[in-house]
Scaffold this motif. Structure first.
Motif, short mmCIF file in Angstrom:
data_model
loop_
_atom_site.label_atom_id
_atom_site.label_comp_id
_atom_site.label_asym_id
_atom_site.label_seq_id
_atom_site.Cartn_x
_atom_site.Cartn_y
_atom_site.Cartn_z
N VAL A 42 37.21 36.12 36.26
CA VAL A 42 38.69 36.26 36.78
C VAL A 42 38.97 37.58 36.81
N ASN A 43 38.66 38.42 35.41
CA ASN A 43 39.00 39.86 35.34
C ASN A 43 38.52 40.60 36.28
N ARG A 44 36.93 40.50 36.53
CA ARG A 44 36.33 41.46 37.65
C ARG A 44 37.05 41.25 39.08
N ALA A 45 37.32 39.78 39.17
CA ALA A 45 37.94 39.69 40.49
C ALA A 45 39.47 40.39 40.63
N VAL A 46 40.39 40.24 39.46
CA VAL A 46 41.45 40.94 39.71
C VAL A 46 41.51 42.45 39.77
N VAL A 47 40.25 42.93 38.99
CA VAL A 47 40.21 44.42 39.35
C VAL A 47 39.89 44.83 40.68
N ARG A 48 39.01 44.07 41.31
CA ARG A 48 38.73 44.50 42.78
C ARG A 48 39.73 44.20 43.61
N TRP A 49 40.83 43.32 43.51
CA TRP A 49 41.88 43.03 44.00
C TRP A 49 42.81 44.01 43.79
N GLU A 51 42.27 47.35 42.97
CA GLU A 51 41.79 48.29 43.94
C GLU A 51 42.02 48.20 45.52
N GLN A 52 41.91 46.98 46.01
CA GLN A 52 42.16 46.64 47.32
C GLN A 52 43.76 46.92 47.59
N VAL A 53 44.44 46.46 46.89
CA VAL A 53 46.14 46.67 47.09
C VAL A 53 46.59 48.13 46.92
N GLY A 54 45.89 48.98 45.84
CA GLY A 54 46.21 50.23 45.92
C GLY A 54 46.99 50.31 44.56
N ILE A 55 46.87 49.35 43.60
CA ILE A 55 47.62 49.73 42.18
C ILE A 55 46.65 50.33 41.41
N TYR A 56 47.13 51.10 40.31
CA TYR A 56 46.66 51.76 39.17
C TYR A 56 45.11 52.50 39.74
N PRO A 57 45.29 53.32 40.87
CA PRO A 57 44.16 54.29 41.13
C PRO A 57 43.91 55.23 39.87
N GLY A 58 42.65 55.34 39.95
CA GLY A 58 42.22 56.14 38.78
C GLY A 58 42.46 55.69 37.29
N ARG A 59 43.06 54.31 37.15
CA ARG A 59 43.26 53.82 35.99
C ARG A 59 42.64 52.44 35.89
N LEU A 60 41.58 52.03 36.90
CA LEU A 60 41.11 50.83 36.82
C LEU A 60 40.27 50.26 35.59
N ASP A 61 39.72 51.42 34.88
CA ASP A 61 39.08 51.12 33.74
C ASP A 61 40.09 50.51 32.66
N LYS A 62 41.24 51.19 32.55
CA LYS A 62 42.01 50.57 31.58
C LYS A 62 42.59 49.32 32.33
N TRP A 326 45.22 36.43 23.27
CA TRP A 326 45.04 37.63 23.98
C TRP A 326 45.71 38.85 23.19
N HIS A 327 46.86 38.68 23.01
CA HIS A 327 47.36 39.95 22.18
C HIS A 327 46.80 40.29 20.99
N ALA A 328 46.07 39.45 20.18
CA ALA A 328 45.38 39.79 19.08
C ALA A 328 44.17 40.63 19.48
N THR A 329 43.49 40.51 20.78
CA THR A 329 42.06 40.99 21.00
C THR A 329 42.16 42.03 22.31
N SER A 330 43.29 42.12 23.01
CA SER A 330 43.20 42.67 24.27
C SER A 330 42.95 44.37 24.07
N GLY A 331 42.25 44.88 25.00
CA GLY A 331 42.00 46.29 24.78
C GLY A 331 43.31 46.90 25.32
N ARG A 332 44.28 46.49 25.88
CA ARG A 332 45.50 47.05 26.19
C ARG A 332 46.16 47.51 24.75
#
Length: 341
Positions: A42-49, A51-62, A326-332
């Motif tokens: 699911v995470n890979r799919a939402v990152v591709r999405w 990129e397609q809609v144009g949010i977080y350009p240059g920040r997709l790794d984050k 998720w909050h205890a482990t997320s890279g965010r």
């Protein structure tokens, strides 16, 4: 229905504290499941999405590191359908992006002086405005150039595959409440004001975790009827759970926020003369009070409500456990995955 606590999580506050003394435990369940492969899909799919809609350009790794796909996998153990989970994750990321772009992140163009206008215009996408023909083209052209608008429209089109009209209506209603809360936060920023504790908690009640939680039955493939969903006691229980969940966010996100951002520990420090450590512990206590209220309300409602209401409340309990994990482990919020709280 499994609402009694079955294994309290370790204290989220402990992540911020030196271990010279024990901290109170966070009253919250653990996750029902942790299907890493499903979450990564699911995470890979939402990152591709994104990129397609144009949010977080240059920040997709984050964005990838934040692992929002895993968040929805953890929070919705009532489905293993990656497409349903992706629909919820798109909505979550659109909401988070709107907060980043319009409210919090100056580097992304956030400006408190125009938050109200931006969010009012965005809500005309969330709950589509039918303008007179003469002005509809201008409206469409404006939103075509706004990545946040494109993201919301795309996410809601995906979500609509799984919602009834009533479920979509409640999602739109919750977005209006969220946007109102963000305008209140913008007022604090514009006027350089730290709100008193009670006002901060009101804002957090409006800006809680109900926007993603409101999809619990959608992802589960059933519907809690509007009469039960909007019943005052059910609404009280559900919003109390959302209020508690967002305080977990306050505990984990604090070290990553700018000096102008507000969270419950910093507001407690400013207005009640607490040390940072005392404020963290007080936040845990407030969270636990809210969770106790939710469990009490849910147990009472489960004794008299419909089977779908009992299922919805049990799924809410599961959502809270997944969110905490998720909050205890997320890279965010952490430099590496798997840190214990």
């Amino acid at each position: 229905m499994g609402l009694a606590p079955t294994g309290l999580g370790t204290s989220a506050a402990r992540f911020f504290l030196r271990p010279e003394s024990p901290a109170p435990q966070l009253f919250c369940p653990g996750p029902v499941r942790d299907d890493r492969a499903l979450g990564e899909q699911v995470n890979r799919a939402v990152v591709r999405w994104a990129e397609q809609v144009g949010i977080y350009p240059g920040r997709l790794d984050k964005l990838r590191t934040a692992d929002f796909g895993r968040f929805m996998m953890l929070a919705h153990p009532n489905t293993s359908d990656p497409d349903r989970l992706l629909a919820a994750t798109k909505c979550l990321v659109a909401e988070w992006a709107a907060d980043d772009y319009y409210v919090d992140e100056v580097s992304l163009g956030a400006d408190p002086m125009v938050v109200g206008s931006r969010l009012a215009n965005l809500h005309a996408v969330v709950d589509p405005a039918a303008l007179p023909r003469r002005y509809a083209a201008d409206h469409e052209e404006h939103h075509r150039l706004q990545p946040i608008s494109v993201a919301f429209r795309s996410a809601m089109e995906h979500l609509a595959r799984y919602t009834t009209a009533a479920q979509m209506g409640r999602f739109q209603h919750q977005m209006a409440i969220l946007f109102l809360a963000w305008t209140q936060e913008a007022d604090w920023h514009a006027n350089r004001r730290t709100p008193p504790v009670w006002e901060y908690l009101v804002q957090r009640h409006l800006n809680n975790y109900l926007p993603p939680m409101i999809l619990i039955d959608v992802l589960g493939g059933y519907e809690l009827s509007p009469d039960e969903f909007y019943h005052p006691r059910v609404r009280e229980a559900f919003t109390t759970a959302g209020d508690a969940a967002v305080l977990v966010n306050d505990l984990y996100s604090g070290k990553n926020e700018s000096e102008t951002d507000h969270n419950l520990p910093t507001v407690l420090t400013a207005h009640e003369g607490l040390t940072p450590r005392e404020a963290l512990l007080r936040t845990v206590e407030i969270h636990n009070e809210l969770m106790t209220s939710f469990v009490t309300l849910a147990a009472s409602l489960s004794a008299t409500g419909s089977p779908n209401l009992r299922r919805f409340l049990a799924d809410t309990w599961a959502w809270l456990g997944g969110s905490r994990e998720w909050h205890a482990t997320s890279g965010r919020y952490h430099d590496s995955q798997g840190e214990d709280s």
